[in-house]
Structure formats: C-alpha cells, structure tokens
Scaffold this motif. Structure first.
Motif, PDB file in Angstrom:
ATOM      1  N   CYS A   1      -1.076   5.587  -6.963  1.00 39.47           N
ATOM      2  CA  CYS A   1      -2.306   6.036  -6.310  1.00 39.47           C
ATOM      3  C   CYS A   1      -1.992   7.315  -5.549  1.00 39.47           C
ATOM      4  O   CYS A   1      -0.889   7.488  -5.047  1.00 39.47           O
TER       5      CYS A   1
ATOM      6  N   LEU B   1       2.354   1.857  -3.442  1.00 34.18           N
ATOM      7  CA  LEU B   1       1.398   2.418  -4.401  1.00 34.18           C
ATOM      8  C   LEU B   1       1.400   3.942  -4.352  1.00 34.18           C
ATOM      9  O   LEU B   1       1.363   4.609  -5.385  1.00 34.18           O
TER      10      LEU B   1
ATOM     11  N   VAL C   1      -4.393   5.702  -0.307  1.00 34.94           N
ATOM     12  CA  VAL C   1      -4.913   4.349  -0.142  1.00 34.94           C
ATOM     13  C   VAL C   1      -5.668   4.302   1.181  1.00 34.94           C
ATOM     14  O   VAL C   1      -5.144   4.712   2.212  1.00 34.94           O
TER      15      VAL C   1
ATOM     16  N   SER D   1       0.830  -1.201   0.000  1.00 31.68           N
ATOM     17  CA  SER D   1       0.000   0.000   0.000  1.00 31.68           C
ATOM     18  C   SER D   1       0.865   1.252   0.000  1.00 31.68           C
ATOM     19  O   SER D   1       0.587   2.212  -0.731  1.00 31.68           O
TER      20      SER D   1
END
Length: 65
Positions: free
Chosen positions: A51, A45, A54, A42
């Motif tokens: 992203c 990312l 998250v 996570s």
C-alpha cells in the motif's frame, strides 16, 4: 495519531510522537495486544509496498438496542 514505531529511523520525529496531542487512553492489554498487532501490520503494508499509505479510523461502536 502516529505510532512512535513509524519513525524509528528519525530520532526527532519519533520524539515528537510523545506529546499529549498524540495520546489516547487505552486499556493496557488492548494497547500491548491487538492494537500493537494492528499497528505493525499497517506499517508492514506500507514498508513492503503493498500500500502507498494506510489510514486508520477508530472509534466507539454504538448499539441502538
């Protein structure tokens, strides 16, 4: 919940993750194994720009049977 590893560049913020408000009991093998892998994934990312943020939702699974 915030992982201390998310704040490795900020000593004060990292220190603040070590409070009872940021604690949940976990099985040692889960915490050091699959959950650790999940946290690192996570974080990666966001750090790589895949992203912007998250959100992780965790809880029990209920079986009606």
């Amino acid at each position: 919940m915030a992982a201390a590893g998310n704040y490795s560049g900020n000593k004060e913020a990292k220190f603040q993750t070590f409070t009872y408000a940021n604690v949940i009991p976990q099985n040692q093998h889960n915490n050091a194994g699959i959950w650790n892998t999940f946290e690192r994934y996570s974080r990666d990312l966001v750090m790589t720009g895949k992203c912007e943020s998250v959100d992780i939702v965790s809880g029990p699974i209920y079986n009606k049977s």
